[in-house]
Design an enzyme around this catalytic site. Structure first.
Site, PDB file in Angstrom:
ATOM      1  CG  ASN A   1      -1.674   1.301   1.508  1.00 15.62           C
ATOM      2  OD1 ASN A   1      -1.816   2.091   0.472  1.00 15.62           O
ATOM      3  ND2 ASN A   1      -2.213   1.598   2.722  1.00 15.62           N
ATOM      4  CD1 TRP A   2       3.871   1.105  -2.561  1.00 16.04           C
ATOM      5  CD2 TRP A   2       3.517   2.102  -4.656  1.00 16.04           C
ATOM      6  NE1 TRP A   2       4.672   0.643  -3.427  1.00 16.04           N
ATOM      7  CE2 TRP A   2       4.505   1.120  -4.621  1.00 16.04           C
ATOM      8  CE3 TRP A   2       3.175   2.830  -5.973  1.00 16.04           C
ATOM      9  CZ2 TRP A   2       4.964   0.776  -5.857  1.00 16.04           C
ATOM     10  CZ3 TRP A   2       3.870   2.451  -6.929  1.00 16.04           C
ATOM     11  CH2 TRP A   2       4.772   1.433  -7.067  1.00 16.04           C
ATOM     12  CE  LYS A   3       0.602   3.535   4.803  1.00 17.94           C
ATOM     13  NZ  LYS A   3       0.324   3.432   6.172  1.00 17.94           N
TER      14      LYS A   3
ATOM     15  CG  HIS B   1      -5.765   1.672   5.186  1.00 19.39           C
ATOM     16  ND1 HIS B   1      -5.297   2.594   6.147  1.00 19.39           N
ATOM     17  CD2 HIS B   1      -4.637   0.691   5.145  1.00 19.39           C
ATOM     18  CE1 HIS B   1      -3.887   2.239   6.415  1.00 19.39           C
ATOM     19  NE2 HIS B   1      -3.648   1.351   5.700  1.00 19.39           N
TER      20      HIS B   1
ATOM     21  CD  GLU C   1      -2.833   5.200   6.900  1.00 13.89           C
ATOM     22  OE1 GLU C   1      -2.722   5.435   5.700  1.00 13.89           O
ATOM     23  OE2 GLU C   1      -1.691   4.883   7.424  1.00 13.89           O
TER      24      GLU C   1
ATOM     25  CD  GLU D   1      -3.578  -2.653   7.186  1.00 16.23           C
ATOM     26  OE1 GLU D   1      -2.435  -3.218   6.804  1.00 16.23           O
ATOM     27  OE2 GLU D   1      -4.037  -1.785   7.214  1.00 16.23           O
TER      28      GLU D   1
ATOM     29  N   GLY E   1       2.485   1.808  10.527  1.00 14.97           N
ATOM     30  CA  GLY E   1       3.580   3.114  10.635  1.00 14.97           C
ATOM     31  C   GLY E   1       4.378   3.257  11.829  1.00 14.97           C
TER      32      GLY E   1
ATOM     33  CB  SER F   1       5.502  -2.165  11.804  1.00 18.21           C
ATOM     34  OG  SER F   1       5.335  -0.925  11.984  1.00 18.21           O
TER      35      SER F   1
ATOM     36  N   GLY G   1       2.722  -1.250   4.150  1.00 19.39           N
ATOM     37  CA  GLY G   1       2.676  -0.160   3.919  1.00 19.39           C
ATOM     38  C   GLY G   1       4.375   0.540   3.590  1.00 19.39           C
ATOM     39  N   GLY G   2       4.799   1.121   4.667  1.00 12.14           N
ATOM     40  CA  GLY G   2       6.246   1.697   4.353  1.00 12.14           C
ATOM     41  C   GLY G   2       7.502   0.705   3.792  1.00 12.14           C
TER      42      GLY G   2
HETATM   43  C1  PEP Z   1      -0.565  -0.111   5.914  1.00 15.74           C
HETATM   44  O1  PEP Z   1      -0.473   0.706   5.089  1.00 15.74           O
HETATM   45  O2  PEP Z   1      -1.670  -0.841   5.803  1.00 15.74           O
HETATM   46  C2  PEP Z   1       0.356  -0.485   6.614  1.00 15.74           C
HETATM   47  C3  PEP Z   1       0.348  -1.722   7.279  1.00 15.74           C
HETATM   48  O3  PEP Z   1       1.553   0.256   6.897  1.00 15.74           O
HETATM   49  P1  PEP Z   1       2.912   0.147   7.783  1.00 15.74           P
HETATM   50  O4  PEP Z   1       3.286  -1.252   6.896  1.00 15.74           O
HETATM   51  O5  PEP Z   1       3.737   1.159   7.281  1.00 15.74           O
HETATM   52  O6  PEP Z   1       2.900  -0.034   8.956  1.00 15.74           O
END
Ligand code: PEP
Length: 253
Positions: free
Chosen positions: A9-11, A96, A98, A168, A174, A214, A235-236
């Protein structure tokens, strides 16, 4: 046997040219990676170009969101499920944390988004998870159970089989703070039991549940060694081709 899925997920990161550069760098690392489905979720603006660049490869794409209305209409700023399909998307991330936290997404809108996405032939990746206060108060099962019940309300068994769930925990997104494989597996087990109550044991055993929060090259192997964990939403660590490739290729370590 549930086929694993590793999704990035590149957000709100990467311009079109940065997304194309990622594709060029990433593809050679995963050309022989057929043990899992590989998914990238760029921003809407990069989807068409990225899909053109990925055509014929084993990498599919997801929208990061979708309008909850069917068809088309006067809904400024929205993107429909049909439009995502039209630019070559196979999946769509729904609910999600966010989006729930900053954009007012609710279990009811999640439910509508799942339905319009299924109708358009997209595979929803539906996110659920408790926040830190809920975990500390021991309310994680209450929160996640309610997200599953309300979010999946009135879906059929066939619908369920076309959905991916991403557990999640919000406190792990994050933050660098990953749920231990045991915590994740126990919540996945709980989600599967909730599905069994609503749609029967056989369906619940077939639905794929990804973990997100993470995930990194350093922890993917231990997470994926849990039978309950069918993949990851990243994500990251999905923003950099080598790091995401190491996660996808967790089976080669
Ligand atoms: C996400 O954006 O769904 C996520 C899990 O982010 P991260 O891996 O950065 O915690």
């Amino acid at each position: 046997m549930r086929q694993p899925v590793i999704a990035g997920n590149w957000k709100m990161y990467k311009t079109v040219s940065e997304a194309v550069q990622f594709a060029l760098d990433f593809k050679p690392h995963v050309v022989n990676s057929h043990h899992c489905e590989i998914v990238l979720a760029p921003t809407f603006t990069s989807l068409k170009t990225l899909n053109d660049r990925l055509e014929g490869s084993n990498i599919k794409t997801a929208g990061q969101n979708v309008c909850d209305r069917a068809g088309e209409g006067a809904f400024t700023g929205e993107v429909s499920a049909k439009m995502l399909k039209d630019v070559g998307c196979s999946y769509v991330i729904i609910g999600h944390s966010e989006r729930r936290q900053y954009f007012g997404e609710t279990d009811e809108s999640v439910n509508r988004k799942i339905k319009v996405s299924l109708a358009a032939g997209l595979t929803p990746i539906v996110c659920v998870g408790e926040n830190l206060a809920e975990r500390e108060a021991g309310l994680m099962e209450k929160t996640v159970g309610s997200q599953v019940k309300q979010g999946f309300s009135s879906l059929t068994e066939d619908d369920l089989l076309r959905i991916l769930i991403a557990y999640e925990p919000v406190w792990a997104i994050g933050t660098g703070r990953t749920a231990t494989p045991e915590i994740a597996a126990s919540m996945h087990h709980f989600i599967r039991s909730s599905l069994a109550e609503g749609w029967g044991k056989s369906v619940s055993q077939k639905v794929r549940i990804l973990y997100g929060g993470s995930v990194k090259p350093e922890n993917i192997v231990s997470l994926m060694s849990e039978e309950e964990i069918d993949g990851a939403l990243v994500g990251g660590a999905s923003l950099e081709p080598e790091s995401f490739a190491r996660i996808v290729n967790y089976n080669r370590v």
